[in-house]
Design a protein around this motif. Sequence first.
Motif, mmCIF file in Angstrom:
data_model
loop_
_atom_site.group_PDB
_atom_site.id
_atom_site.type_symbol
_atom_site.label_atom_id
_atom_site.label_comp_id
_atom_site.label_asym_id
_atom_site.label_seq_id
_atom_site.Cartn_x
_atom_site.Cartn_y
_atom_site.Cartn_z
ATOM 1 N N GLN A 97 -15.881 -8.234 36.960
ATOM 2 C CA GLN A 97 -14.649 -8.722 36.320
ATOM 3 C C GLN A 97 -14.799 -10.204 36.005
ATOM 4 O O GLN A 97 -14.749 -11.058 36.885
ATOM 5 N N ASN A 98 -15.009 -10.558 34.745
ATOM 6 C CA ASN A 98 -15.080 -11.955 34.341
ATOM 7 C C ASN A 98 -13.672 -12.507 34.140
ATOM 8 O O ASN A 98 -12.764 -11.776 33.750
ATOM 9 N N SER A 99 -13.501 -13.807 34.379
ATOM 10 C CA SER A 99 -12.173 -14.417 34.244
ATOM 11 C C SER A 99 -12.296 -15.861 33.779
ATOM 12 O O SER A 99 -13.339 -16.503 33.932
ATOM 13 N N TYR A 100 -11.212 -16.372 33.243
ATOM 14 C CA TYR A 100 -11.143 -17.772 32.819
ATOM 15 C C TYR A 100 -11.347 -18.699 34.019
ATOM 16 O O TYR A 100 -12.025 -19.722 33.919
ATOM 17 N N TYR A 101 -10.787 -18.320 35.158
ATOM 18 C CA TYR A 101 -10.926 -19.110 36.387
ATOM 19 C C TYR A 101 -12.399 -19.247 36.782
ATOM 20 O O TYR A 101 -12.873 -20.341 37.089
ATOM 21 N N ASP A 102 -13.139 -18.156 36.750
ATOM 22 C CA ASP A 102 -14.554 -18.193 37.118
ATOM 23 C C ASP A 102 -15.366 -19.017 36.129
ATOM 24 O O ASP A 102 -16.232 -19.811 36.525
ATOM 25 N N THR A 126 -10.274 -21.196 24.302
ATOM 26 C CA THR A 126 -10.305 -20.239 23.191
ATOM 27 C C THR A 126 -11.256 -19.085 23.510
ATOM 28 O O THR A 126 -11.905 -18.546 22.614
ATOM 29 N N LEU A 127 -11.338 -18.694 24.767
ATOM 30 C CA LEU A 127 -12.381 -17.764 25.192
ATOM 31 C C LEU A 127 -11.965 -16.314 25.004
ATOM 32 O O LEU A 127 -10.789 -15.956 25.095
ATOM 33 N N PHE A 167 -4.707 -16.938 25.555
ATOM 34 C CA PHE A 167 -5.000 -18.266 25.037
ATOM 35 C C PHE A 167 -4.135 -18.490 23.807
ATOM 36 O O PHE A 167 -3.886 -17.559 23.019
ATOM 37 N N ASP A 168 -3.705 -19.733 23.630
ATOM 38 C CA ASP A 168 -2.790 -20.042 22.541
ATOM 39 C C ASP A 168 -3.403 -19.770 21.175
ATOM 40 O O ASP A 168 -2.720 -19.375 20.238
ATOM 41 N N THR A 169 -4.745 -19.931 21.067
ATOM 42 C CA THR A 169 -5.426 -19.675 19.796
ATOM 43 C C THR A 169 -6.893 -19.431 20.049
ATOM 44 O O THR A 169 -7.419 -19.787 21.115
ATOM 45 N N ASP A 170 -7.565 -18.815 19.078
ATOM 46 C CA ASP A 170 -9.008 -18.689 19.167
ATOM 47 C C ASP A 170 -9.650 -19.930 18.557
ATOM 48 O O ASP A 170 -8.964 -20.836 18.091
ATOM 49 N N TYR A 171 -11.000 -19.987 18.538
ATOM 50 C CA TYR A 171 -11.662 -21.213 18.107
ATOM 51 C C TYR A 171 -11.471 -21.468 16.614
ATOM 52 O O TYR A 171 -11.467 -22.618 16.171
ATOM 53 N N THR A 172 -11.321 -20.425 15.852
ATOM 54 C CA THR A 172 -11.115 -20.602 14.410
ATOM 55 C C THR A 172 -9.652 -20.782 14.058
ATOM 56 O O THR A 172 -9.296 -20.823 12.877
#
Length: 578
Positions: free
Chosen positions: A349-354, A365-366, A269-274
């Motif tokens: 296995q968790n993923s952004y897609y799921d 930002t996950l 991810f390009d950045t985190d939430y903060t």
Amino acid sequence: MKIKFLIFIITIASSWTFVVAQERTKDTIGDQTVNVIKPYTPTISDAFKIKDNPKLGDSNTVKKKEIKYNIFSIPVASTFTPAKGKAATVDRAKAVKLYDNYASLGVGTYTTILGEVYLNHELSKDENVGGYFSHHSSQGGIDKLLLDDNFSKTKLNAHYSKNLRDFTWKVDGGIDLQTYNWYGLPQQYYGQTTADTINPKHSFHSFNVGGKINFDDAIVKDASVRFRRFGDDQDSGENRFMAETSFDVPVRDAYIDTEVFVDYLGGSFDTDYTRSGEINYGNFMFGVLPSYQLNRDDLTINLGLRLTYYNDTELSDSEFFIHPNIEASYRLVDELLIAYGGLTGGLVQNSYYDFANVNPFVSPTLFIAPTDQQFRAFVGVKGKLTNNISYNVSGNYTSEQEKALFKANEALTFLPEDYQYGNSFGMVYDDVTTFSIAGELNVDFNRNFTLGVKGEYFAYNTDDQAHAWNLPDIEASVFMDYQISEQWFAGASAYFVGERKDQDIFTDEISDPIATTIKTVTLDSYFDLNAHVGYKINEQLSVFAKANNIANQNYERWLNFPVQGIQFLAGATYQFDF
């Protein structure tokens, strides 16, 4: 005289022989004892009867007169023709022609468009090629929103398969495009002025390709492989590669069913939430699942283990996991009552897609990490009450470490991104135990009417988090399909989701950067009723109408994200071959 003399001589000789015989008998036969085994049983024989018919001497008896018959035949013309015999036949319903392809298009309220096309063509006896296209979009229009709520989902897939003598193989691939809006702006903190500065639109895109092969009468039963690229318009993306195979390992007179899998996930991810830095993640798994099935009359037991090697490629950390994989069932009363139970587990296995497919309003930002499902214990009974009614009742207890939970993101005021106004969701992880009781009932009244009812109650216990965020305490659903006549058909479905918990967090960085407002919010339970009806014009063309959210509840599936009210849609479906 001669005759008299001869008689005298014979008489003297016979007397002499008798005397000699008496003397010889007296000399040779001694005393003996005779035992009578069965007493004498006299019987009476049938008397001999004279079979003779008496003659009547009556002078009045009349002698029978002989009668002679003469038949006088007269020819008569006849036109009668007997009908030929015909075997009785059984009335059979006309066979329904099945088509390999169909196209469907519907339009409705909220400027909704729903379209589907499925194609399948037989190139030869052993080759097939086909594809699938679907599109679902709406221009939105939910009342009292400050941001746009339109969405669009488009999928395109294609496949090719071939059957050979000893195996079958298939390859397929597709693309997936989705567009949504982070429209859940908390209006207690922001007004229309702030909303005018936000661009809530965001999109996801994915591409996948893979294949599968199945073997006949071989040690290796099947194998599959898949690669997927998933990303968004916020410079986020991930790659996932999965491969697995299953085969039998002979051990003496038995076989051990074995599965082997490889699962790699890597992304950023390009950045985190903060906005403190980039997020990179990489998770590699290699697993082996041996199992043995034991059958004894009405008892069936699957004994197995799930062995998994896990490596975090970003942290250079690795672990080895062992999870149970045991299931058993016992027929207590044939098909009427079957008891079952088990103890299973695994590394998920968790993923952004799921995550994005479950909740499309997540922020880019996950933190992505796997969930260790230490074990899931379950017991239950299932069976048939009658030939048309089946049931299933079970109890479950699950223990999970690092379970992923959706949670509303904090609302900020100092130069936030478009998703940092409390209008998106992040992921938090916690150790969670879950107890649940589930029930299911399916009724097939006949070939034309089916009904299904199921429900489940949940109780959660968390370690660090105050609640199991956004997990409902009750879930229930009802499904019904009815073929009214040869032309008319209808169906209905209803969903009930219980209360969920989430947190509303607001930080005014401009007025007071230290002061943060945190409120736990309870999302109301909701009931969603849907129905459809259709008419078959001919074998190929039919029309339909649908109504969704008939109760017209603008409930919130997620915090600050109400859904569309009652919706109507009408369209047509056409089946064809080519």
